[in-house]
Design a protein around this motif. Structure first.
Motif: not given
Lengths: 459, 459
Positions: B79-81, B110
């Motif tokens: 979910r971070a990228y 990313n």
């Protein structure tokens, strides 16, 4: 019930703003007019059109129209890389153990690597629409030159970029990126202009400066048929174009019923900060919000925190119109700092007026503290930030830790202006612990202030 | 009525796949088992667990489970990228004047700059979950090393990266990025391993090779407590992790009722190509679609188009298990090519089997043609592509122009595996017109084939 907030808040394509928001239209006390350096009277459109595109000049002088339409041919370009994401920093919040909510608007997802493309595209669009065939500009750190090269490649304009010689040597890959997009890159000072030749005659080994590159770019544009000069910050029309940042951020937050308590931006010439805060500041001026606004500048170039509010030139050669702004003097020479995008002696007039009138706070940060924050952020959030952006990260972390101390659940928004992929030499210096901090002495500042013109308006 | 297709198709966060798709489960004719190099019998989990994490070994050997859950602690990192955008190439379509619809899945948003992070995160997650404290790996072009460094920073693991010495010298900024994320980077060959010392004793000035770096990384992992080795391509579990690319792409296209006629991916070890095509290939195997699949490899390292289908080693030192794949022989030395991520002698076994059985086409492209396509794409679509990805761009443009010739309105999907920000020296070489093409002669290939082991399975 409040919707769950995702990590990345994307607007839909049709939600990209169709108008720019002109903050000046809502300011009770307007920023002061630009002055013609010869007559010391307010500059007219005709004065400025010798150098800039007509539509940009119109926008520069317009302090009453609230919404200015973004032309369809430019909206098309914006759709190639916008909307830019607004990111909820869940990972950073957790790592800091703060009750604060942290959000950042990520403007570095395009190839130029920063928010600069928002105004570069606009200026290239207008140049093309007005029948120009080429543009000139300068670049220091390289983000602006990259953005202009991309925009000119898209709209089919020739571009000459004067890149500060020391930067073009230190950043060969920035230079390569600009050239890949087809621009003609000339290390400045050069033999292609009178101002360049004059500087080289005095000092053949000089590494150049932004002020010198500006002079060369303006000289070339004036001498070239169907050519104008473009600038990436400081001026009011640039801030207008960047208002798209703040409008997108506000629209994305409103979907989740979120209102920022604190908005933080790094401050060089002011284009990112001004664009990010614009719609939120409009709310504050109208008494609709109590948001705090914080500008963060490098301690090595502290125009807000240690500068003077005065009419000053935009370039070291003292050829530009005069802007009333916080300035260290056009003769101030900032020490080497890796956040090259923030090494400018002055500050946009709108932001200067807001700071003067107490709507905006400012603080400075030293370089090593900024890189501490940058590397921490990179490891936690997974994004390698530009040195410029990292000034805002540093302040956002400080504010979030203050919330941890007080237990307050504030909402913090900051601008991540760009990525650091072309700033690895700075990270190498930080990793090797050879990075220093450099804060000008009072005597250094006095030398800079001595270059501020002694005109009646500055008495 | 069909919905208007935006330029960027983003899935919602909750639409990020919760399972990986194991293409082998749907293959009628499975790829051949990995062999133990000593016994020449199928390698067991125990054999492989000496080198790799247990869960990765389990996935490596599993050719029946269709959906394999992505653990929640890894979904969090994704979910971070992710989701990564699927982009409709409106600008490219218009510039080419093609009736085709072109889409590309952009995996370079990313900081590591490529799709490699999808498997790096998975492998780091499992290592942490299994109680390991450190990992070793090798990197050539640097994308995999960057991805592992980011993943290990997040999960709190120590990482040692053996970077091919010539690459670490040519790409100081890649090295700096990996070090900024906290990894211990060692140019290979080094004095830290027996295999490295042996190579240096024979040739003290060698620039190293990927095969040598693999040997050093494996040797160090085996000698280190609570440490395993991780690999970024070629193996089946890596392709499994990358299936998230194809699943996201298919989900985004399905929202608009779009089915690709042609899917194109660059091919080195096969991780991007395998991940991109996985769910679509599943449909084809089941007779549900007639999609064509095209692998594009560099003419300088043509494992599909000029290689042999045989059991071969994964490294030049011949220490790994044997994989049945298209190979140029582990002794094949590809000429210098800027698409370092595609300079591998072999090809993933699943893809090799699909190619052998006619499900997949392959073609090769020479480097200058690839960079022609890359720069064209950069100027039109505004994204500077990685040299590896540009192989797929080249083929996508060719197919779109073929549609222009025939008037067919085909749907083309290709994988944009990454960005070229750390490949500027290649672009500089292209811009300066000093870039050459290099195609191995038949004699070069014969020398490589001579290194393929003469075992009964290869008769």
């Amino acid at each position: 019930m409040a919707k769950k907030i995702p990590t990345r808040l994307y607007l839909d394509e049709e939600e990209i703003p169709k108008n720019w928001y002109n903050l000046r239209s809502d300011m009770v006390n307007k920023s002061d007019p630009i002055l013609h350096p010869g007559t010391l009277k307010p500059a007219t459109a005709t004065d400025l059109e010798a150098v800039f595109c007509k539509e940009c000049v119109k926008q520069e002088l317009d302090d009453t129209t609230r919404l200015i339409p973004i032309p369809e041919g430019l909206q098309e370009f914006y759709r190639a890389y916008r909307p830019a994401p607004l990111i909820r920093a869940y990972f950073l919040e957790k790592a800091l153990g703060t009750p604060a909510e942290i959000y950042y608007k990520h403007e570095g997802t395009n190839t130029s690597g920063s928010h600069k493309l928002n105004s570069a595209a606009a200026q290239a669009f207008y140049a093309k629409a007005e029948g120009l065939t080429s543009l000139t500009t300068e670049t220091g750190a390289g983000q602006w030159g990259s953005a202009m090269a991309m925009a000119c490649a898209y709209y089919g304009l020739d571009l000459t970029v004067y890149m500060v010689k020391v930067s073009s040597g230190q950043k060969p890959y920035r230079k390569a990126l600009i050239e890949t997009y087809g621009a003609n890159l000339i290390p400045s000072p050069s033999n292609t202009t009178e101002s360049g030749r004059a500087i080289l005659a005095r000092d053949p080994t000089t590494g150049g400066s932004l002020g010198c590159a500006i002079s060369e770019a303006i000289e070339t544009s004036v001498k070239t048929d169907k050519c104008r000069y473009v600038l990436g910050s400081v001026l009011n029309h640039v801030l207008l174009h960047q208002s798209i940042i703040g409008q997108e951020a506000r629209a994305a937050l409103e979907k989740y019923g979120v209102t920022p308590d604190i908005i933080i931006g790094c401050a060089g010439g002011g284009s990112n900060l001004g664009g990010l805060i614009a719609p939120f500041m409009g709310d504050k001026i109208k008494g609709k919000s109590k948001t705090r606004f914080i500008a963060v500048e490098p301690a090595s170039c502290p125009s807000f925190t240690r500068g003077r509010y005065a009419y000053d030139f935009g370039d070291t050669a003292k050829t530009t119109p005069l802007l009333r702004m916080y300035t260290l003097g056009s003769g101030f020479i900032p020490s080497a700092n890796h956040a090259g995008g923030l090494r400018y002696h002055g500050m946009n007039p709108i932001l200067s007026k807001l700071y003067k009138d107490g709507y905006l706070e400012a603080r400075s940060a030293v370089q090593t503290d900024v890189f501490d924050a940058a590397v921490r952020f990179a490891k936690i959030e997974g994004i390698l930030p530009a040195p410029e952006s990292s000034h805002a990260i540093k302040a956002a972390i400080d504010e979030a830790l203050e919330c941890k101390r007080t237990g307050e659940k504030k909402v913090i928004l900051f601008g991540l202006t760009g990525t650091g992929y072309f700033d690895m030499s700075a990270y190498m210096s930080y990793n090797a612990k050879t990075m220093g901090d450099s804060i000008p002495t009072d005597a250094d500042l006095e030398r800079g202030f001595a270059s501020i013109p002694e005109i009646p308006q500055n008495k």
